[in-house]
Design a protein around this motif. Structure first.
Motif, PDB file in Angstrom:
ATOM      1  N   LEU A 175       0.845  -1.191   0.000  1.00  0.00           N
ATOM      2  CA  LEU A 175       0.000   0.000   0.000  1.00  0.00           C
ATOM      3  C   LEU A 175       0.886   1.247   0.000  1.00  0.00           C
ATOM      4  CD1 LEU A 175      -2.910   1.112   0.277  1.00  0.00           C
ATOM      5  CD2 LEU A 175      -2.556   1.090   2.750  1.00  0.00           C
ATOM      6  N   GLY A 176       0.568   2.210  -0.856  1.00  0.00           N
ATOM      7  CA  GLY A 176       1.296   3.478  -0.897  1.00  0.00           C
ATOM      8  C   GLY A 176       2.627   3.428  -1.626  1.00  0.00           C
ATOM      9  N   ALA A 177       2.973   2.304  -2.272  1.00  0.00           N
ATOM     10  CA  ALA A 177       4.252   2.177  -2.988  1.00  0.00           C
ATOM     11  C   ALA A 177       3.995   2.184  -4.501  1.00  0.00           C
ATOM     12  CB  ALA A 177       4.973   0.899  -2.576  1.00  0.00           C
ATOM     13  N   PRO A 178       4.167   3.327  -5.167  1.00  0.00           N
ATOM     14  CA  PRO A 178       3.915   3.399  -6.610  1.00  0.00           C
ATOM     15  C   PRO A 178       4.807   2.430  -7.394  1.00  0.00           C
ATOM     16  CG  PRO A 178       4.166   5.598  -5.678  1.00  0.00           C
ATOM     17  CD  PRO A 178       4.572   4.610  -4.611  1.00  0.00           C
ATOM     18  N   GLN A 179       4.232   1.826  -8.427  1.00  0.00           N
ATOM     19  CA  GLN A 179       4.927   0.846  -9.266  1.00  0.00           C
ATOM     20  C   GLN A 179       4.683   1.200 -10.737  1.00  0.00           C
ATOM     21  OE1 GLN A 179       6.408  -2.148  -7.871  1.00  0.00           O
ATOM     22  NE2 GLN A 179       6.023  -1.203  -5.885  1.00  0.00           N
ATOM     23  N   THR A 180       5.594   0.757 -11.596  1.00  0.00           N
ATOM     24  CA  THR A 180       5.430   0.944 -13.041  1.00  0.00           C
ATOM     25  C   THR A 180       5.798  -0.342 -13.753  1.00  0.00           C
ATOM     26  OG1 THR A 180       6.017   3.281 -12.856  1.00  0.00           O
ATOM     27  CG2 THR A 180       6.110   2.343 -15.043  1.00  0.00           C
ATOM     28  N   ARG A 181       5.015  -0.712 -14.775  1.00  0.00           N
ATOM     29  CA  ARG A 181       5.299  -1.864 -15.628  1.00  0.00           C
ATOM     30  C   ARG A 181       5.178  -1.409 -17.078  1.00  0.00           C
ATOM     31  NH1 ARG A 181       6.263  -3.348 -11.206  1.00  0.00           N
ATOM     32  NH2 ARG A 181       5.705  -5.265 -10.122  1.00  0.00           N
ATOM     33  N   LEU A 182       5.784  -2.185 -17.991  1.00  0.00           N
ATOM     34  CA  LEU A 182       5.787  -1.815 -19.408  1.00  0.00           C
ATOM     35  C   LEU A 182       4.943  -2.759 -20.248  1.00  0.00           C
ATOM     36  CD1 LEU A 182       9.569  -0.967 -19.936  1.00  0.00           C
ATOM     37  CD2 LEU A 182       7.666   0.632 -19.709  1.00  0.00           C
ATOM     38  N   VAL A 183       4.269  -2.186 -21.238  1.00  0.00           N
ATOM     39  CA  VAL A 183       3.534  -2.926 -22.254  1.00  0.00           C
ATOM     40  C   VAL A 183       4.156  -2.529 -23.590  1.00  0.00           C
ATOM     41  CG1 VAL A 183       1.300  -3.177 -23.414  1.00  0.00           C
ATOM     42  CG2 VAL A 183       1.407  -3.056 -20.923  1.00  0.00           C
ATOM     43  N   THR A 184       4.438  -3.534 -24.435  1.00  0.00           N
ATOM     44  CA  THR A 184       5.047  -3.289 -25.744  1.00  0.00           C
ATOM     45  C   THR A 184       3.977  -3.318 -26.822  1.00  0.00           C
ATOM     46  OG1 THR A 184       7.089  -4.345 -25.001  1.00  0.00           O
ATOM     47  CG2 THR A 184       6.807  -4.090 -27.370  1.00  0.00           C
ATOM     48  N   VAL A 185       3.941  -2.256 -27.637  1.00  0.00           N
ATOM     49  CA  VAL A 185       3.026  -2.160 -28.777  1.00  0.00           C
ATOM     50  C   VAL A 185       3.900  -2.206 -30.033  1.00  0.00           C
ATOM     51  CG1 VAL A 185       1.256  -0.792 -29.917  1.00  0.00           C
ATOM     52  CG2 VAL A 185       1.481  -0.708 -27.426  1.00  0.00           C
ATOM     53  N   ARG A 186       3.656  -3.217 -30.894  1.00  0.00           N
ATOM     54  CA  ARG A 186       4.511  -3.435 -32.064  1.00  0.00           C
ATOM     55  C   ARG A 186       3.679  -3.409 -33.346  1.00  0.00           C
ATOM     56  NH1 ARG A 186       9.512  -5.609 -32.040  1.00  0.00           N
ATOM     57  NH2 ARG A 186       9.177  -6.356 -29.927  1.00  0.00           N
ATOM     58  N   ASN A 187       4.290  -2.883 -34.419  1.00  0.00           N
ATOM     59  CA  ASN A 187       3.679  -2.942 -35.747  1.00  0.00           C
ATOM     60  C   ASN A 187       4.189  -4.207 -36.430  1.00  0.00           C
ATOM     61  OD1 ASN A 187       2.683  -2.645 -38.321  1.00  0.00           O
ATOM     62  ND2 ASN A 187       3.719  -0.718 -38.749  1.00  0.00           N
ATOM     63  N   VAL A 188       3.284  -5.174 -36.656  1.00  0.00           N
ATOM     64  CA  VAL A 188       3.640  -6.421 -37.350  1.00  0.00           C
ATOM     65  C   VAL A 188       3.049  -6.411 -38.767  1.00  0.00           C
ATOM     66  CG1 VAL A 188       3.947  -7.771 -35.239  1.00  0.00           C
ATOM     67  CG2 VAL A 188       1.685  -7.659 -36.301  1.00  0.00           C
TER      68      VAL A 188
END
Length: 135
Positions: A37-50
């Protein structure tokens, strides 16, 4: 010069029209796992042109729709600094998904990535977290 369907200004092909790209997004489900609780987090999502040669995948908007247990503003999304929103074949952009947990509990949201891909104009990624109070 003209930017119409027969002009060449701003053109990537011989007709002056942009060939839409084909979107691929990874991962399909993004988990923050157990988060304090109260600990900001960040994750990544990859968007690719195929898509095919000379296609452009254009990321138009990003939406985060709070789901079960999520408070407004706990989840967010933005293009990572330096990531393009106009992707040529094989290129990718990174979406930073953020979690700023304000309440304990399991929560989910939908990240909706809007593009010019006519077959998938709105790609959804399920985002999940389990926020715990650590003492």
């Amino acid at each position: 010069g003209s930017t119409g369907t027969t002009g060449t200004t701003g053109s990537t092909g011989t007709t002056g029209t942009i060939t839409p790209g084909v979107v691929d997004v990874q991962p399909a489900t993004l988990s923050f796992g157990t988060t304090p609780l109260g600990a900001p987090q960040t994750r990544l999502v990859t968007v690719r042109n195929v898509g095919a040669a000379n296609s452009h995948l254009i990321i138009t908007t990003l939406d985060v729709i709070p789901g079960t247990g999520a408070q407004p503003g706990e989840f967010g999304a933005a293009m990572r600094s330096g990531s393009s929103t106009d992707l040529l074949p094989g290129q990718y952009g990174l979406v930073e998904v953020s979690l700023s947990p304000t309440l304990v509990g399991s929560k989910s949201a939908a990240l909706v990535i809007h593009t010019n891909d006519p077959s998938t104009p709105a790609w959804q990624v399920l985002v999940q977290a389990d926020v715990q109070q650590f003492v």
